[in-house]
Scaffold this motif. Sequence first.
Motif, short mmCIF file in Angstrom:
data_model
loop_
_atom_site.label_atom_id
_atom_site.label_comp_id
_atom_site.label_asym_id
_atom_site.label_seq_id
_atom_site.Cartn_x
_atom_site.Cartn_y
_atom_site.Cartn_z
N HIS A 1 0.82 -1.22 0.00
CA HIS A 1 0.00 0.00 0.00
C HIS A 1 0.85 1.26 0.00
N LEU B 1 2.88 1.98 -2.12
CA LEU B 1 3.07 2.40 -3.51
C LEU B 1 1.79 2.98 -4.12
N PHE B 2 0.71 2.98 -3.38
CA PHE B 2 -0.56 3.44 -3.94
C PHE B 2 -0.84 4.89 -3.56
N PRO B 3 -1.61 5.63 -4.29
CA PRO B 3 -2.15 5.34 -5.61
C PRO B 3 -1.11 5.54 -6.69
N LEU B 4 -1.25 4.81 -7.77
CA LEU B 4 -0.22 4.85 -8.81
C LEU B 4 -0.45 5.94 -9.85
N ILE B 5 -1.63 6.56 -9.83
CA ILE B 5 -1.86 7.62 -10.81
C ILE B 5 -2.11 8.94 -10.07
N TYR C 1 -3.71 12.33 -8.80
CA TYR C 1 -5.04 12.93 -8.71
C TYR C 1 -4.98 14.45 -8.61
N ARG D 1 -6.46 2.32 7.46
CA ARG D 1 -6.56 3.28 6.36
C ARG D 1 -5.90 2.77 5.10
N LYS D 2 -4.84 2.00 5.28
CA LYS D 2 -4.11 1.58 4.08
C LYS D 2 -4.97 0.70 3.18
N TYR D 3 -6.02 0.08 3.75
CA TYR D 3 -6.87 -0.75 2.90
C TYR D 3 -7.80 0.09 2.01
N LEU E 1 -6.51 2.37 0.22
CA LEU E 1 -5.64 2.76 -0.89
C LEU E 1 -5.71 1.71 -1.99
N ARG E 2 -5.98 2.16 -3.18
CA ARG E 2 -5.95 1.24 -4.31
C ARG E 2 -5.13 1.87 -5.41
N PRO E 3 -4.60 1.03 -6.30
CA PRO E 3 -3.69 1.60 -7.30
C PRO E 3 -4.33 2.70 -8.14
N PHE E 4 -5.59 2.55 -8.49
CA PHE E 4 -6.17 3.52 -9.42
C PHE E 4 -7.41 4.21 -8.86
N SER E 5 -7.39 4.56 -7.61
CA SER E 5 -8.51 5.36 -7.11
C SER E 5 -7.97 6.42 -6.17
N LYS E 6 -8.73 7.48 -6.07
CA LYS E 6 -8.26 8.63 -5.31
C LYS E 6 -8.21 8.29 -3.82
N PRO E 7 -7.10 8.58 -3.17
CA PRO E 7 -7.00 8.25 -1.76
C PRO E 7 -7.76 9.24 -0.89
#
Lengths: 371, 359
Positions: free
Chosen positions: A174, A176-180, A182, B318-320, B322-328
């Motif tokens: 986690h 490394l996230f998010p990868l894009i 915003y 909180r870390k759950y 976090l996803r690679p392609f969604s706004k944190p």
Amino acid sequence: MPDFSLFEKTSSYQGIYMTLMVNRIQMLYFAIIMPVFLIYPYMIWMIIIVGILSQISIFMLSKWFNSMYASKGYEGFVEIFGERMVRLLAFFGIGFILLKVIVIILGYIEVAQQFIFPSVNTNWMLLFILLICWYVASLGMANTIRFIVIAFLCTAWMLLLLLKFPFQPFATIHDLFPLIPYEWTMKSWKGVLFIWSAFSGPEYLVLLAPWFNKREKILKYMTIGNAFTIFEYLYLFIASLFFFGSHYLGENKLPVMEMIRYLQSPVFERIDIILISVYLFHFVFAISIFLLLFYGATRITFKKSKDQTTRLGFALCCAIFFICIMMSNELLWEKAANQNILLELEIWAGALTYLFVPLILFISLKRKGRS
Amino acid sequence: MKHKHTKILLVIFVNMIVLSGCSPIKEKNLIEEIAPVTFWSIQKGEDENFRMSTLIPPLVKEKKRLLNVQVDLLKEGMKGFNLKYYRELKVGQLRMLLISEEIAKEGISPLIDTILTDPDISKRLYLAVVRGNFDEYINNQLKMQEDLDYYLYRMFKHYDNQGKLTIINLHQFMKTLHSPAHSPVVPVFEASEENFQYLGTGIFKNDKLIEATNNMEEQIYQLIDNDHFLKYFAIRDLSIVLGHVKANVHLNMDNTYSELKLNVQLNGRLDEIAREHKLLTRDELSRFESEIELYLEKQTTKFLKKLQKNNVDPLQLRKYTLRPFSKPLNGREWSNRWERMEVKVDYDLKIQPLTDTKN
């Protein structure tokens, strides 16, 4: 007493030297401070993109290496640009070289002072490092280029040490996230500029073209060097994200060194001291090359390029070098990495030279070819 | 030839200068003259801010003793020690920082910042919160056990990265402190004249200690978050001890972050059972299992509710999000959601029954 000739072309090196040089010259001081400027995980993509763009510059540079002018050295440049122009360019080059060296040497000294000798006057360290560089450089260009092998073997393996960090219990995917991205702010642009500037350096290698074997496929070797650099930057950045997490990363001044400091071996507790010392090989190599280029550029500027190189002249150049760096150390070098005016300047200067030097060479080659 | 001579002369000259002590390095580290300390204990002072104490290591033949100073600033304490003691204290070997509970409740970031800026001090420094008077304990125990500080350090090192106890070093603390959940954890110990014992995990909100986990919460915390392993899992209310419990934790959060599903699979052995039982039949065992499951579900929900009430997130849930392609989520959004999140806990226990028992 034998002749003191620094720029004698005794041997022509193979492409593998070019690979090592491209790679090492891109991995100087900026590799140490890089994570502070990138911070966000999406910069992983930026490193890859900018690395590929850097390949375009590499391509243009390789065209120069393959041209008939390259092996002639100074005369080659004169044929293309005319003598006046070359002298002018050399004069500007002095400034760029000086700036680059000031940043990398003072940066290294800052690291050494922070981790090894907190109470030593930095000017002493500067003097000692320059004395070593002076010695290496006075052996001549051919030997200095050969020194790259030692510099590479001394420092490249350090990457393996960082392999540990993704597997620390406090590191999670986690981090490394998010990868894009915003939000895209000024800071992100600055990060991109920084990466581009970090990839700069190979443009100075065109000046070393006469020492290389022209018939070899230089592009291939340069590409390998550049690709290895991209890999190294990615690796360093991902390791530091795992170690610090994106939010804590920006708080640190020298993240890579902090990571090395965190490692401990059962025998030596402070392996960072050993590693920072070994890293000096890398810096000595780069500074010696730049010292020779500085001397050469000064000679061209003063129309002395046909004369025999002299000990006195070289020593004088070194002295000027030392004085310039010492003065900027005393006056301009701010210890806080984020408001350092010299560093800011070098980020811009590196980016500009890496953009324009290959471009200008490429265009003027095309023009010459047509006419 | 002449050239060679000058080189040799130069080398001799430089060596002469360096050997005669005219080196540019100001700090001297002669082993007889320094005292590398291994821990600092910081307590609330009477008049000044802090009372710092440390054990002086016996590098020469002398008895170990406890030194303490009363100071306002941490580094002033370092100086104070040097004025008091004939050897110079060095912090290069500092391994533990023990902070008293009163100070921890007021916030420890001024202390931590001072420690962080010192390049001599490693980031592997272990942190611990101490309830009670640590100085008294040391003074009492020194007669019995000489190398107390060293054994204490070995204990920290032993449990580092293997679960069972929460052990946190400076770097881990800083990393969680800066993450948007801002809820680091630090182990809490209790010191009395006779004893120095592990109590549980101290949960921080920013840099202030909120509470320490009690016995049951501590075991749940170890299973859910800290390496997911417990050698002994004592459930006093049901009069049993489970042994070698391994937990497999699955966390699920829905997309609106309004519900958290916590699914824990436990594998363990029945180590001890102190009540009437008939567990050899399959039916009995599964009934027993579901009794424990129910109990744990209740306890865990209670624990999580308590965390929500305090708005802390030591489990780093909180870390759950976090996803690679969604706004944190940023820190505030997360804490708002977390407070109101519905928690569903589900345990799934598999125990190997007692063997070699008569019934």
